[in-house]
Design an enzyme around this catalytic site. Structure first.
Site, PDB file in Angstrom:
ATOM      1  N   LYS A 196      -7.427  69.452  48.848  1.00 39.69           N
ATOM      2  CA  LYS A 196      -7.249  68.112  49.420  1.00 39.69           C
ATOM      3  C   LYS A 196      -5.763  67.788  49.410  1.00 39.69           C
ATOM      4  O   LYS A 196      -5.133  67.747  48.360  1.00 39.69           O
ATOM      5  CB  LYS A 196      -8.031  67.071  48.622  1.00 39.69           C
ATOM      6  CG  LYS A 196      -7.798  65.662  49.138  1.00 39.69           C
ATOM      7  CD  LYS A 196      -8.712  64.642  48.521  1.00 39.69           C
ATOM      8  CE  LYS A 196      -8.354  63.248  49.017  1.00 39.69           C
ATOM      9  NZ  LYS A 196      -9.261  62.219  48.480  1.00 39.69           N
ATOM     10  N   LYS A 249      -9.539  69.528  53.241  1.00 36.06           N
ATOM     11  CA  LYS A 249      -9.353  68.183  53.785  1.00 36.06           C
ATOM     12  C   LYS A 249      -7.877  67.844  53.852  1.00 36.06           C
ATOM     13  O   LYS A 249      -7.198  68.036  52.853  1.00 36.06           O
ATOM     14  CB  LYS A 249     -10.084  67.186  52.877  1.00 36.06           C
ATOM     15  CG  LYS A 249      -9.906  65.740  53.266  1.00 36.06           C
ATOM     16  CD  LYS A 249     -10.551  64.833  52.270  1.00 36.06           C
ATOM     17  CE  LYS A 249     -10.183  63.419  52.661  1.00 36.06           C
ATOM     18  NZ  LYS A 249     -10.338  62.497  51.586  1.00 36.06           N
TER      19      LYS A 249
HETATM   20  C1  PBG Z   1     -10.929  58.974  48.002  1.00 40.02           C
HETATM   21  C2  PBG Z   1     -11.061  59.513  49.388  1.00 40.02           C
HETATM   22  C3  PBG Z   1     -10.178  59.395  50.459  1.00 40.02           C
HETATM   23  C4  PBG Z   1     -10.798  59.996  51.541  1.00 40.02           C
HETATM   24  C5  PBG Z   1     -12.024  60.493  51.100  1.00 40.02           C
HETATM   25  N1  PBG Z   1     -12.149  60.189  49.755  1.00 40.02           N
HETATM   26  C6  PBG Z   1      -8.875  58.706  50.589  1.00 40.02           C
HETATM   27  C7  PBG Z   1      -7.697  59.142  49.831  1.00 40.02           C
HETATM   28  O1  PBG Z   1      -7.698  60.155  49.132  1.00 40.02           O
HETATM   29  O2  PBG Z   1      -6.727  58.389  49.912  1.00 40.02           O
HETATM   30  C8  PBG Z   1     -10.230  60.070  52.934  1.00 40.02           C
HETATM   31  C9  PBG Z   1     -11.223  60.234  54.034  1.00 40.02           C
HETATM   32  C10 PBG Z   1     -10.712  59.976  55.410  1.00 40.02           C
HETATM   33  O3  PBG Z   1      -9.517  59.735  55.653  1.00 40.02           O
HETATM   34  O4  PBG Z   1     -11.551  59.995  56.311  1.00 40.02           O
HETATM   35  N2  PBG Z   1     -10.012  59.632  47.205  1.00 40.02           N
HETATM   36 ZN    ZN Z   2      -9.358  58.504  45.303  1.00 36.76          ZN
END
Ligand code: PBG
Ligand code: ZN
Length: 325
Positions: A196, A249
Site C-alpha cells: 500500500k 494499492k
Molecule cells: C484507510 C484506507 C484508505 C483507503 C482504503 N483504506 C485511505 C488512506 O490510506 O488514506 C483508500 C481507498 C481509496 O482511495 O479508494 N487506511
Molecule cells: Zn488508515
C-alpha cells in the site's frame, strides 16, 4: 516462421474467434464493492468527488446488498464514518460502532453477501492518522497493533466474513491472526493491504470518509511510490505472518507491482482500484472526453491481465451491468 506465413490478424477477424483466443476474462464474481456507512436513517449522501458513490445509513444496506447480489457481485468491503472521532479512535472497536452495526444488518438481511471489513484507525481518530500517536505526532507501531487486533476481533464478533487491515503497521497481520485465533475465529481470513503506497490517489476517499490526516502525511507507514523490491519484502512478510490474500494499492500506477507480486508468491492477489482512479474516469466521462464503459472495462481487464484475481472497485455495479450486456 514469420510474415507472410505468419499473420497475427487471422485470429482477429471477427468477435467469435477473438473471444475464443481471449486470454483474460473479467467477471462480476471477481469484484468487491466498497461501501461507506454512516449514522442516521434514510441517508444517501453522494460523495462530491466520487459521482455515483454514496455515504449510506445502516437501514439502506439491505437494498444495497440485494442489488449487488442481483448483479452477481459477491462481496463488499465496509468503511465506517463514526458518530464521534476521538484521540484513541474508540469508535473503531465499539461493539455498537457503525461498521459493527452494518455487519450485523447485512448478515441478518442479506446473509449470502460476503462481508469484508477495512481494519484501520484513520476514520475514527480525531487526528486522522492510522494509529496511536506519540508526543511528536508519529504513529506508535506496537501500541497500534493492539488497537487493530481489537478492531478485527470486534468485526469478527459482529459477523464479518473477512478482515482487511489497511494501516501498514509492521506486524499487524500476525497480531490480528493471533487475536482472531485466540477468540476462536480461526476460519476468518485476512486480506492484507500488503503493498500500500502513500498515494495522492486516495484524495476522494478521504473526502468520503473524512479521514485526511489533520497534520503531516502517511509516509512514515505507507510505501514510497518509487519502490518495487520493497513491495515484495512487504508482501512476503504479510504472507509469513498469515495473510490469506495480498493486495496492491493503488492499482493503475502500480500494474507492475501487481505482476511482480503475483509472480513472486502465486498468492490470491487483489488490486484496489482506488478513489482517485475512479474520480478521474468519472470526470472525463462527464465531459464527454472518454467512453466510460469501454475505459472502465479495459482498465479492469488490465488489472486481471497484470495478475489480479480480485478487484476492489467503485465501478463494480456499472461494470457488472455492462458485462451482462
Ligand atoms: C484507510 C484506507 C484508505 C483507503 C482504503 N483504506 C485511505 C488512506 O490510506 O488514506 C483508500 C481507498 C481509496 O482511495 O479508494 N487506511
Ligand atoms: Zn488508515
Amino acid at each position: 516462421m514469420d510474415f507472410p506465413t505468419v499473420r497475427m490478424r487471422r485470429l482477429r477477424r471477427n468477435e467469435t474467434i477473438r473471444s475464443m483466443v481471449r486470454e483474460t476474462t473479467l467477471d462480476a464474481a471477481d469484484l468487491i464493492y466498497p461501501l461507506f456507512v454512516k449514522w442516521g436513517t434514510g441517508v444517501r449522501d453522494e460523495v462530491a468527488s466520487m459521482p455515483g458513490v454514496f455515504n449510506i445509513s445502516v437501514d439502506q444496506l439491505e437494498a444495497e446488498g440485494r442489488e449487488l447480489l442481483e448483479l452477481g457481485i459477491p462481496a463488499v468491503i465496509l468503511f465506517g464514518l463514526p458518530e464521534h472521532k476521538d484521540e484513541a479512535g474508540s469508535g473503531a472497536f465499539d461493539p455498537d460502532g457503525i461498521v459493527q452495526q452494518a455487519i450485523r444488518e447485512l448478515k441478518a438481511k442479506v446473509p449470502e453477501l460476503y462481508v469484508i471489513t477495512d481494519v484501520c484507525m484513520c476514520e475514527y481518530t480525531s487526528h486522522g492518522h492510522c494509529g496511536a500517536l506519540d508526543e511528536g505526532g508519529c504513529v506508535i507501531n506496537d501500541v497500534t497493533l493492539e488497537m487493530l487486533a481489537s478492531v478485527a476481533v470486534s468485526h469478527a464478533e459482529a459477523g464479518a466474513d473477512m478482515v482487511a487491515p489497511s494501516d501498514m503497521m509492521d506486524g499487524r497481520v500476525a497480531a490480528i491472526r493471533a487475536a482472531l485465533d485466540a477468540e476462536g475465529f480461526t476460519d476468518i481470513p485476512i486480506m492484507a493491504y500488503s503493498a500500500k503506497y502513500a498515494s495522492a490517489y486516495y484524495g476522494p476517499f478521504r473526502d468520503a470518509a473524512d479521514s485526511a490526516p489533520a497534520f503531516g502525511d502517511r509516509k512514515q507507514y505507507q510505501m514510497d511510490a518509487a519502490n518495487a523490491e520493497e513491495a515484495i519484502r512487504e508482501t512476503g512478510l504479510d504472507i509469513a505472518e498469515g495473510a490469506d490474500i495480498v493486495m496492491v494499492k493503488p492499482a493503475l500506477a502500480y500494474m507492475d507491482i501487481i505482476r511482480r507480486v503475483k509472480d513472486a508468491f502465486a498468492m490470491p492477489t487483489a488490486a484496489y482500484n482506488v478513489s482517485g482512479e475512479y474520480a478521474m474516469v468519472k470526470a472525463a466521462a462527464r465531459n464527454g472526453w472518454i467512453d466510460e464503459q469501454r475505459v472502465v472495462l479495459e482498465t479492469l481487464t488490465g488489472f486481471k491481465r497484470a495478475g489480479a484475481d480480485l478487484i476492489l472497485t467503485y465501478h463494480a455495479k456499472d461494470a457488472a451491468r455492462w458485462l451482462r450486456g
